[in-house]
Scaffold this motif. Structure first.
Motif, PDB file in Angstrom:
ATOM      1  N   VAL A 128       0.790  -1.230   0.000  1.00 26.74           N
ATOM      2  CA  VAL A 128       0.000   0.000   0.000  1.00 26.74           C
ATOM      3  C   VAL A 128       0.823   1.283   0.000  1.00 26.74           C
ATOM      4  O   VAL A 128       0.269   2.372  -0.078  1.00 26.74           O
ATOM      5  N   CYS A 129       2.149   1.171   0.093  1.00 26.86           N
ATOM      6  CA  CYS A 129       3.028   2.342   0.061  1.00 26.86           C
ATOM      7  C   CYS A 129       3.944   2.245  -1.156  1.00 26.86           C
ATOM      8  O   CYS A 129       4.368   1.149  -1.527  1.00 26.86           O
ATOM      9  N   THR A 130       4.250   3.380  -1.733  1.00 30.09           N
ATOM     10  CA  THR A 130       5.243   3.388  -2.802  1.00 30.09           C
ATOM     11  C   THR A 130       6.612   3.092  -2.189  1.00 30.09           C
ATOM     12  O   THR A 130       6.822   3.330  -0.990  1.00 30.09           O
ATOM     13  N   PRO A 131       7.562   2.576  -2.975  1.00 29.63           N
ATOM     14  CA  PRO A 131       8.892   2.273  -2.420  1.00 29.63           C
ATOM     15  C   PRO A 131       9.596   3.494  -1.826  1.00 29.63           C
ATOM     16  O   PRO A 131      10.411   3.359  -0.919  1.00 29.63           O
ATOM     17  N   ASP A 132       9.259   4.691  -2.317  1.00 36.45           N
ATOM     18  CA  ASP A 132       9.886   5.904  -1.798  1.00 36.45           C
ATOM     19  C   ASP A 132       8.948   6.692  -0.876  1.00 36.45           C
ATOM     20  O   ASP A 132       9.113   7.892  -0.676  1.00 36.45           O
ATOM     21  N   ASP A 161      14.375   5.850   6.582  1.00 30.97           N
ATOM     22  CA  ASP A 161      13.457   6.421   5.604  1.00 30.97           C
ATOM     23  C   ASP A 161      12.719   5.305   4.865  1.00 30.97           C
ATOM     24  O   ASP A 161      13.182   4.171   4.802  1.00 30.97           O
ATOM     25  N   GLY A 162      11.569   5.621   4.299  1.00 31.58           N
ATOM     26  CA  GLY A 162      10.815   4.687   3.474  1.00 31.58           C
ATOM     27  C   GLY A 162       9.995   3.696   4.281  1.00 31.58           C
ATOM     28  O   GLY A 162      10.001   3.716   5.512  1.00 31.58           O
ATOM     29  N   PRO A 163       9.283   2.809   3.587  1.00 33.21           N
ATOM     30  CA  PRO A 163       8.447   1.827   4.278  1.00 33.21           C
ATOM     31  C   PRO A 163       9.222   0.967   5.274  1.00 33.21           C
ATOM     32  O   PRO A 163       8.689   0.599   6.322  1.00 33.21           O
ATOM     33  N   GLN A 164      10.487   0.662   4.969  1.00 28.83           N
ATOM     34  CA  GLN A 164      11.250  -0.203   5.871  1.00 28.83           C
ATOM     35  C   GLN A 164      11.373   0.406   7.263  1.00 28.83           C
ATOM     36  O   GLN A 164      11.336  -0.310   8.264  1.00 28.83           O
ATOM     37  N   GLY A 165      11.501   1.722   7.343  1.00 28.36           N
ATOM     38  CA  GLY A 165      11.609   2.373   8.645  1.00 28.36           C
ATOM     39  C   GLY A 165      10.386   2.139   9.506  1.00 28.36           C
ATOM     40  O   GLY A 165      10.498   1.858  10.708  1.00 28.36           O
ATOM     41  N   LEU A 166       9.199   2.234   8.916  1.00 32.13           N
ATOM     42  CA  LEU A 166       7.976   1.987   9.676  1.00 32.13           C
ATOM     43  C   LEU A 166       7.790   0.496   9.929  1.00 32.13           C
ATOM     44  O   LEU A 166       7.318   0.098  10.990  1.00 32.13           O
ATOM     45  N   LYS A 167       8.197  -0.341   8.997  1.00 31.72           N
ATOM     46  CA  LYS A 167       8.108  -1.785   9.219  1.00 31.72           C
ATOM     47  C   LYS A 167       8.954  -2.179  10.423  1.00 31.72           C
ATOM     48  O   LYS A 167       8.517  -2.996  11.252  1.00 31.72           O
ATOM     49  N   HIS A 220      -3.263  11.956  14.431  1.00 27.72           N
ATOM     50  CA  HIS A 220      -3.835  12.823  13.395  1.00 27.72           C
ATOM     51  C   HIS A 220      -2.872  12.774  12.223  1.00 27.72           C
ATOM     52  O   HIS A 220      -1.712  13.183  12.359  1.00 27.72           O
ATOM     53  N   GLU A 221      -3.317  12.242  11.103  1.00 22.66           N
ATOM     54  CA  GLU A 221      -2.416  12.017   9.978  1.00 22.66           C
ATOM     55  C   GLU A 221      -3.048  12.456   8.672  1.00 22.66           C
ATOM     56  O   GLU A 221      -4.265  12.392   8.496  1.00 22.66           O
ATOM     57  N   PHE A 222      -2.179  12.866   7.757  1.00 16.33           N
ATOM     58  CA  PHE A 222      -2.587  13.276   6.423  1.00 16.33           C
ATOM     59  C   PHE A 222      -1.764  12.483   5.417  1.00 16.33           C
ATOM     60  O   PHE A 222      -0.555  12.351   5.567  1.00 16.33           O
ATOM     61  N   HIS A 223      -2.436  11.961   4.419  1.00  7.42           N
ATOM     62  CA  HIS A 223      -1.792  11.102   3.429  1.00  7.42           C
ATOM     63  C   HIS A 223      -1.963  11.667   2.029  1.00  7.42           C
ATOM     64  O   HIS A 223      -3.041  12.156   1.683  1.00  7.42           O
ATOM     65  N   TYR A 224      -0.907  11.565   1.238  1.00  2.00           N
ATOM     66  CA  TYR A 224      -0.989  11.762  -0.209  1.00  2.00           C
ATOM     67  C   TYR A 224      -0.922  10.378  -0.825  1.00  2.00           C
ATOM     68  O   TYR A 224      -0.152   9.521  -0.377  1.00  2.00           O
ATOM     69  N   LEU A 225      -1.722  10.178  -1.865  1.00  2.93           N
ATOM     70  CA  LEU A 225      -1.762   8.901  -2.560  1.00  2.93           C
ATOM     71  C   LEU A 225      -1.618   9.126  -4.057  1.00  2.93           C
ATOM     72  O   LEU A 225      -1.995  10.180  -4.579  1.00  2.93           O
TER      73      LEU A 225
END
Length: 145
Positions: A37-41, A53-59, A115-120
Motif C-alpha cells: 500500500v506504500c510506494t517504495p519511496d 526512511d521509506g516503508p522499511q523504517g515503519l516496518k 492525526h495524519e494526512f496522506h498523499y496517494l
C-alpha cells in the motif's frame, strides 16, 4: 498558495482500502502489508528518532512495537478527503506491560491520539504527515532500541 481543485473527486475504494491496510498492519502484526500500500519511496514526515526512511523504517517500528505490545491496534475514528488526499483521526491503543523510559509498566491500557494526512498516487500512499501526542514518541523510541 494552494488553490482548491474544482469539482474534487471523492477518495476511491482502492485508496480507502490502502489506508485501512496501512493501519491494519499493526493489529495483524504484518508490517509487510506496507509494501502493498506504500510506494517504495514513501515518506513518513517527520521520521521518528532513529527511524530509517521509506516503508522499511515503519516496518521496523511495527515489528518491535508489536513484539513489546502485542495487543496494539490502531482504531480509525474518521477517514475523509478527496482523490489522492486523505485525513485520518485515529488512536493507537495497547496495554503497557513494558517498562519504557519515563513510563512504568503498569498493565494499564494506553490510548494515544493520532492525526495524519496522506498523499496517494495510483492507490498507494506516497507521503504521510503525522502528529501524535508526545507519549507515542517515548514508546516508539523504546521500540526502536
Amino acid at each position: 498558495m494552494i488553490l482548491p481543485t474544482p469539482n474534487p473527486q471523492p477518495l476511491t475504494a482502492e485508496e480507502i482500502q490502502a489506508i485501512e491496510t496501512f493501519y491494519g498492519a499493526w493489529k495483524l502484526h504484518q508490517p509487510e502489508l506496507l509494501d502493498q500500500v506504500c510506494t517504495p519511496d514513501w515518506k513518513d514526515i517527520p521520521l521518528g528518532p532513529g527511524q530509517a526512511d521509506g516503508p522499511q523504517g515503519l516496518k521496523d517500528i511495527i515489528v518491535k512495537f508489536t513484539a513489546a505490545f502485542p495487543d496494539v491496534e490502531i482504531i480509525l475514528h474518521e477517514l475523509f478527503g478527496t482523490h489522492e488526499r486523505a485525513g485520518v483521526r485515529a488512536e493507537i491503543v495497547f496495554t503497557n506491560q513494558q517498562q519504557v523510559p519515563g513510563v512504568s509498566g503498569t498493565g494499564n491500557r494506553v490510548s494515544i491520539a493520532l492525526h495524519e494526512f496522506h498523499y496517494l498516487k495510483d492507490g498507494k500512499l506516497t507521503h504521510t504527515w503525522h502528529l501524535e501526542q508526545g507519549a507515542f514518541q517515548d514508546y516508539a523510541m523504546f521500540a526502536l532500541k
